[in-house]
Design a protein around this motif. Structure first.
Motif, short mmCIF file in Angstrom:
data_model
loop_
_atom_site.label_atom_id
_atom_site.label_comp_id
_atom_site.label_asym_id
_atom_site.label_seq_id
_atom_site.Cartn_x
_atom_site.Cartn_y
_atom_site.Cartn_z
N PHE A 1 0.89 -1.18 -0.08
CA PHE A 1 -0.04 0.10 0.08
C PHE A 1 1.03 1.04 0.18
O PHE A 1 0.63 2.47 -0.62
N THR A 2 1.83 1.20 0.74
CA THR A 2 2.92 2.55 0.68
C THR A 2 3.29 2.39 -0.83
O THR A 2 3.49 3.76 -1.38
N HIS A 3 3.80 1.60 -1.42
CA HIS A 3 4.49 1.48 -2.90
C HIS A 3 3.54 2.10 -3.85
O HIS A 3 3.84 2.91 -4.52
N HIS A 4 2.37 1.81 -3.58
CA HIS A 4 1.35 2.17 -4.65
C HIS A 4 0.48 3.41 -4.04
O HIS A 4 -0.59 3.64 -4.80
N LYS A 5 0.71 4.00 -2.86
CA LYS A 5 -0.11 4.80 -2.37
C LYS A 5 -1.54 4.68 -2.42
O LYS A 5 -2.17 5.53 -2.86
N LEU A 6 -1.78 3.48 -1.83
CA LEU A 6 -3.33 2.87 -1.70
C LEU A 6 -3.65 3.17 -0.16
O LEU A 6 -2.69 3.28 0.59
N TYR A 7 -4.88 3.49 0.02
CA TYR A 7 -5.52 3.70 1.35
C TYR A 7 -6.78 2.63 1.67
O TYR A 7 -6.93 2.75 3.28
N ARG A 8 -7.28 2.30 0.86
CA ARG A 8 -8.33 1.73 0.96
C ARG A 8 -8.38 0.21 0.53
O ARG A 8 -8.24 -0.13 -0.75
N LEU A 9 -8.66 -0.93 1.41
CA LEU A 9 -8.52 -2.24 0.80
C LEU A 9 -9.97 -3.03 0.92
O LEU A 9 -10.72 -2.79 1.76
N GLU A 10 -10.45 -3.01 -0.47
CA GLU A 10 -11.81 -3.84 -0.52
C GLU A 10 -11.58 -5.36 -0.25
O GLU A 10 -11.08 -5.76 -1.83
N LEU A 11 -11.84 -6.10 0.49
CA LEU A 11 -11.34 -7.42 0.60
C LEU A 11 -11.79 -8.27 -0.53
O LEU A 11 -11.07 -8.96 -1.23
N SER A 12 -12.97 -8.34 -0.74
CA SER A 12 -13.59 -9.13 -1.83
C SER A 12 -13.02 -9.00 -3.22
O SER A 12 -12.58 -10.03 -3.62
N GLU A 13 -12.81 -7.90 -3.42
CA GLU A 13 -12.21 -7.39 -4.80
C GLU A 13 -10.87 -7.79 -4.69
O GLU A 13 -10.27 -8.19 -5.99
N SER A 14 -10.17 -7.59 -3.75
CA SER A 14 -8.81 -7.75 -3.76
C SER A 14 -8.09 -9.10 -3.68
O SER A 14 -7.03 -9.17 -4.18
N LEU A 15 -9.01 -10.00 -3.43
CA LEU A 15 -8.60 -11.34 -3.27
C LEU A 15 -8.04 -12.04 -4.83
O LEU A 15 -7.45 -12.88 -4.95
N ASN A 16 -8.59 -11.36 -5.89
CA ASN A 16 -8.16 -11.63 -7.07
C ASN A 16 -6.86 -10.91 -7.82
O ASN A 16 -6.58 -11.02 -8.68
N GLY A 17 -6.64 -9.92 -6.84
CA GLY A 17 -5.44 -9.07 -7.42
C GLY A 17 -3.93 -9.64 -7.06
O GLY A 17 -3.94 -10.78 -6.14
N GLU A 18 -2.86 -9.12 -7.49
CA GLU A 18 -1.73 -9.70 -7.34
C GLU A 18 -1.29 -9.95 -5.93
O GLU A 18 -0.17 -11.09 -5.53
N ALA B 1 -11.37 -1.84 4.42
CA ALA B 1 -10.65 -1.52 5.47
C ALA B 1 -9.81 -0.37 5.12
O ALA B 1 -9.20 -0.36 3.89
N LEU B 2 -9.48 0.67 6.11
CA LEU B 2 -8.61 1.70 5.66
C LEU B 2 -7.26 1.11 6.28
O LEU B 2 -7.10 0.65 7.44
N ILE B 3 -6.24 1.27 5.28
CA ILE B 3 -4.80 0.88 5.73
C ILE B 3 -4.14 1.86 6.09
O ILE B 3 -3.85 2.90 5.35
N TYR B 4 -3.57 2.06 7.26
CA TYR B 4 -2.63 2.94 7.67
C TYR B 4 -1.17 2.72 7.59
O TYR B 4 -0.59 2.41 8.79
N TRP B 5 -0.79 2.94 6.34
CA TRP B 5 0.86 2.96 6.15
C TRP B 5 1.61 4.22 6.92
O TRP B 5 2.63 4.10 7.29
N ARG B 6 0.65 5.16 7.12
CA ARG B 6 0.79 6.21 7.97
C ARG B 6 -0.40 6.40 8.66
O ARG B 6 -1.36 6.48 8.17
N LYS B 7 -0.35 6.68 9.90
CA LYS B 7 -1.41 6.82 10.95
C LYS B 7 -1.98 8.21 10.67
O LYS B 7 -1.29 9.10 10.47
#
Length: 183
Positions: free
Chosen positions: A41-58, A98-104
């Motif tokens: 998430f830090t590498h890609h500057k992502l903040y929000r994880l949609e679990l069901s959708e992300s299960l098919n991602g890399e 879920a919100l992912i806090y690579w920085r709080k």
């Protein structure tokens, strides 16, 4: 554009995708997954994880070894991250977002306040949109910050007495006045 994420070697270990039953091994597995999620998430500057959708991602589906994380396992990992303070469940999502806090939020608040102070923007009023997407923040770490995380960060500045929020016609139109203090 070299935006490829370099996964650690554990990502190619088939048992890594099955929730381990032995407590010590499970804790190590959850810790490693948490570290990978935060790094990704830090590498890609992502903040929000949609679990069901992300299960098919890399990140969670390694096609090279034909292994994919199960939803329940990912929820267990995110639960652990919530306990660590590196994630937060979206209250509306029933453990699917879920919100992912690579920085709080506290760290984002400090970054924003330091930028305001160092750029001479104290006593200025900016919109939420200008802070997250405006030309003035282009190239800064918080440019493109998820709106929910940005609002949490701004709320911290308000509570510290470093900013004041003004209602707008929408969340992005909300105004933020920053006071002349480097907190």
């Amino acid at each position: 554009m070299t935006d490829l994420f370099n996964f650690p070697s554990i990502h190619n270990f088939p048992p890594f995708y099955t929730l381990q039953t032995q407590p010590t091994t499970r804790q190590t597995q959850i810790t490693l997954w948490s570290e990978i999620i935060l790094a990704y998430f830090t590498h890609h500057k992502l903040y929000r994880l949609e679990l069901s959708e992300s299960l098919n991602g890399e990140l969670f589906d390694n096609k090279g070894i034909k292994r994919r994380l199960k939803l329940g396992t990912l929820q267990c990992i995110i639960d652990a991250m919530v306990k660590q303070g590196t994630a937060e469940w979206d209250s509306q999502s029933k453990k699917n977002v879920a919100l992912i806090y690579w920085r709080k939020p506290e760290e984002w608040a400090t970054l924003i306040n330091n930028w305001v102070f160092n750029s001479g923007m104290t006593n200025s009023i900016l919109t939420v949109y200008e802070i997250a997407h405006g030309d003035v923040t282009e190239g800064l770490d918080f440019h493109g910050l998820d709106q929910t995380i940005l609002l949490k960060s701004l709320d911290i500045l308000v509570k510290r007495g470093l900013a004041q929020l003004f209602q707008g016609s929408s969340t992005e139109d909300m105004g933020v006045k920053f006071f002349g203090t480097n907190g």
